[in-house]
Motif scaffolding. Structure first.
Motif, short mmCIF file in Angstrom:
data_model
loop_
_atom_site.label_atom_id
_atom_site.label_comp_id
_atom_site.label_asym_id
_atom_site.label_seq_id
_atom_site.Cartn_x
_atom_site.Cartn_y
_atom_site.Cartn_z
N SER A 1 26.84 -22.11 -13.58
CA SER A 1 26.20 -22.41 -12.29
C SER A 1 25.64 -21.12 -11.72
CB SER A 1 27.20 -23.01 -11.30
OG SER A 1 28.23 -22.07 -10.99
N PHE A 2 24.51 -21.24 -11.04
CA PHE A 2 23.89 -20.07 -10.42
C PHE A 2 24.57 -19.82 -9.07
CE2 PHE A 2 20.84 -17.28 -8.54
CZ PHE A 2 20.18 -16.68 -9.61
N PRO A 3 25.09 -18.61 -8.86
CA PRO A 3 25.81 -18.35 -7.60
C PRO A 3 24.88 -18.30 -6.40
CG PRO A 3 25.56 -16.32 -8.87
CD PRO A 3 25.08 -17.44 -9.76
N GLU A 4 25.45 -18.49 -5.24
CA GLU A 4 24.68 -18.44 -3.99
C GLU A 4 24.48 -16.98 -3.60
OE1 GLU A 4 23.21 -20.90 -2.60
OE2 GLU A 4 24.08 -22.44 -3.90
N LEU A 5 23.33 -16.43 -3.92
CA LEU A 5 23.06 -15.02 -3.70
C LEU A 5 22.14 -14.76 -2.51
CD1 LEU A 5 22.49 -13.92 -7.41
CD2 LEU A 5 24.60 -13.77 -6.07
N GLY A 6 21.82 -15.79 -1.77
CA GLY A 6 20.95 -15.62 -0.63
C GLY A 6 19.54 -16.13 -0.87
N GLU A 7 18.76 -16.15 0.18
CA GLU A 7 17.43 -16.76 0.13
C GLU A 7 16.52 -16.12 -0.90
OE1 GLU A 7 13.71 -17.60 3.25
OE2 GLU A 7 15.64 -16.82 3.96
N ALA A 8 16.63 -14.81 -1.09
CA ALA A 8 15.73 -14.11 -2.02
C ALA A 8 15.89 -14.61 -3.45
CB ALA A 8 16.00 -12.60 -1.98
N TYR A 9 17.06 -15.14 -3.76
CA TYR A 9 17.33 -15.61 -5.12
C TYR A 9 17.14 -17.12 -5.27
CZ TYR A 9 18.98 -11.09 -6.72
OH TYR A 9 19.03 -9.76 -7.10
N GLY A 10 16.65 -17.77 -4.22
CA GLY A 10 16.41 -19.20 -4.30
C GLY A 10 15.50 -19.61 -5.44
N PRO A 11 14.34 -18.95 -5.62
CA PRO A 11 13.45 -19.33 -6.73
C PRO A 11 14.11 -19.14 -8.10
CG PRO A 11 12.24 -18.08 -5.08
CD PRO A 11 13.70 -17.99 -4.70
N GLN A 12 14.94 -18.10 -8.24
CA GLN A 12 15.64 -17.89 -9.50
C GLN A 12 16.63 -19.03 -9.78
OE1 GLN A 12 17.62 -14.17 -10.04
NE2 GLN A 12 15.78 -13.21 -10.79
N LYS A 13 17.33 -19.43 -8.74
CA LYS A 13 18.29 -20.52 -8.89
C LYS A 13 17.59 -21.78 -9.38
CE LYS A 13 21.46 -23.33 -6.06
NZ LYS A 13 22.68 -23.24 -6.87
N ILE A 14 16.45 -22.10 -8.77
CA ILE A 14 15.68 -23.27 -9.17
C ILE A 14 15.18 -23.12 -10.60
CG2 ILE A 14 13.57 -24.57 -8.73
CD1 ILE A 14 13.95 -23.89 -5.74
N ALA A 15 14.67 -21.93 -10.94
CA ALA A 15 14.15 -21.70 -12.29
C ALA A 15 15.24 -21.87 -13.34
CB ALA A 15 13.55 -20.29 -12.38
N PHE A 16 16.42 -21.33 -13.07
CA PHE A 16 17.54 -21.46 -14.00
C PHE A 16 17.94 -22.92 -14.18
CE2 PHE A 16 22.16 -21.94 -14.52
CZ PHE A 16 22.34 -21.36 -15.77
N GLU A 17 18.09 -23.62 -13.07
CA GLU A 17 18.55 -25.01 -13.15
C GLU A 17 17.52 -25.89 -13.85
OE1 GLU A 17 19.39 -25.81 -9.05
OE2 GLU A 17 21.39 -24.88 -9.14
N GLU A 18 16.25 -25.68 -13.58
CA GLU A 18 15.21 -26.47 -14.25
C GLU A 18 15.13 -26.14 -15.73
OE1 GLU A 18 11.66 -25.71 -12.06
OE2 GLU A 18 12.10 -27.24 -10.54
N TYR A 19 15.31 -24.88 -16.06
CA TYR A 19 15.25 -24.44 -17.47
C TYR A 19 16.37 -25.07 -18.28
CZ TYR A 19 15.05 -21.09 -21.38
OH TYR A 19 14.97 -20.50 -22.61
N VAL A 20 17.58 -25.02 -17.74
CA VAL A 20 18.74 -25.56 -18.44
C VAL A 20 18.65 -27.09 -18.51
CG1 VAL A 20 21.25 -25.81 -18.41
CG2 VAL A 20 20.20 -23.61 -17.88
N SER A 21 18.21 -27.70 -17.41
CA SER A 21 18.08 -29.14 -17.39
C SER A 21 17.11 -29.64 -18.46
CB SER A 21 17.62 -29.61 -16.01
OG SER A 21 17.42 -31.00 -15.97
N ALA A 22 16.03 -28.89 -18.66
CA ALA A 22 15.00 -29.29 -19.64
C ALA A 22 15.55 -29.26 -21.05
CB ALA A 22 13.80 -28.37 -19.53
N LEU A 23 16.64 -28.51 -21.29
CA LEU A 23 17.20 -28.41 -22.63
C LEU A 23 17.85 -29.71 -23.11
CD1 LEU A 23 18.80 -24.86 -22.41
CD2 LEU A 23 16.65 -25.50 -23.47
N THR A 24 18.15 -30.58 -22.17
CA THR A 24 18.78 -31.86 -22.54
C THR A 24 17.74 -32.96 -22.75
OG1 THR A 24 19.04 -32.50 -20.21
CG2 THR A 24 20.85 -31.26 -21.22
N ALA A 25 16.48 -32.61 -22.50
CA ALA A 25 15.41 -33.60 -22.70
C ALA A 25 15.21 -33.91 -24.17
CB ALA A 25 14.11 -33.08 -22.09
N PRO A 26 14.78 -35.13 -24.51
CA PRO A 26 14.55 -35.49 -25.91
C PRO A 26 13.57 -34.53 -26.58
CG PRO A 26 14.45 -37.44 -24.52
CD PRO A 26 14.52 -36.25 -23.59
N GLY A 27 13.96 -34.04 -27.76
CA GLY A 27 13.09 -33.15 -28.52
C GLY A 27 13.15 -31.70 -28.09
N ALA A 28 14.00 -31.37 -27.11
CA ALA A 28 14.11 -29.97 -26.66
C ALA A 28 14.71 -29.12 -27.77
CB ALA A 28 14.97 -29.89 -25.41
#
Length: 246
Positions: A218-245
């Motif tokens: 899980s991406f830790p809560e590092l403050g507002e500046a890291y919000g885009p990183q948190k989203i990028a990490f979660e979307e990247y990992v989530s995409a790995l479970t998609a068919p054909g990933a």
């Protein structure tokens, strides 16, 4: 999808570099796992970068987490690089992002990565004869190898060293580290630690899998500046479970 950290020295790792290179390839070839290190230059010097070489050249997914520079993220091939300005406190972020780790020879920074990961209850495998010479680690390895009783005093130096390495001046991050990286947590989770001598290094990934990796990243809560990183990490990992990933 399970994320496996490969931790080790940033500089020329000597004998550890071939181990990192092989480990990165072994993990990359298993579709259920991906490699995470503190590097961002696949194939470059040091354990962190050698472990990324095979995933990068084989066009597999991988994650790198840097410790200095402007906060941000970028794609390199099929990999995701997360840039932080946290210095050595980046090691705690790595621990939060993995589900387990293999720890190759390194110095104080590597030990802080391992300590943070173990404190979070995630399995780690130390690999390499040189770890037996580390005074702060020796009591834990003796306990694991021979069921020698362990006390708070035995993990004091390791926990103190890890906290020294992870100390900073950012209150939200420091609060998370102080909560999670403690002597009590090390003692509580020591059963999640294994050790392999250099001669048995080829078993490292298999031993880690046998220990059981839960999906705890899980991406830790590092403050507002890291919000885009948190989203990028979660979307990247989530995409790995998609068919054909891959």
């Amino acid at each position: 999808m399970k994320i496996v950290g490969v931790f080790g020295g940033t500089k020329d790792g000597g004998d550890a570099e071939p181990l990192a290179l092989r480990l990165g390839g072994e993990i990359a070839d298993d579709a259920q796992y991906l490699v995470l290190t503190g590097g961002d230059n696949p194939g470059g010097k040091g354990v962190k970068n050698k472990a990324l070489s095979a995933p990068y050249t084989r066009e597999r997914k991988w994650i790198g987490v840097t410790q200095r520079g402007a906060i941000g993220h970028e794609r390199k091939g099929k990999g995701l690089v997360l840039h932080t300005d946290l210095g050595d406190r980046r090691n705690y972020v790595e621990a939060r992002l993995v589900d387990g780790a293999i720890v190759l020879p390194g110095s104080a920074g590597t030990l802080s990565e391992a300590a943070a990961t173990l404190c979070l209850g995630k399995p780690i495998v130390f690999v390499g004869d040189r770890w037996l010479k580390d005074a702060s680690l020796a009591p834990l390895l003796a306990h694991v190898e021979g069921d020698v009783p362990l006390s708070a005093e035995d993990v004091r130096d390791w926990s103190r060293g890890a906290l020294e390495k992870l100390r900073g001046d950012d209150a939200p991050v420091d609060a998370l580290i102080a909560r999670d990286v403690t002597m009590v947590a090390l003692l509580r989770n020591v059963a999640r630690l294994r050790y392999l001598p250099t001669a048995e290094n080829e078993r490292a990934f298999a031993v880690l899998r046998e220990m059981g990796l839960a999906t705890t990243h899980s991406f830790p809560e590092l403050g507002e500046a890291y919000g885009p990183q948190k989203i990028a990490f979660e979307e990247y990992v989530s995409a790995l479970t998609a068919p054909g990933a891959v």
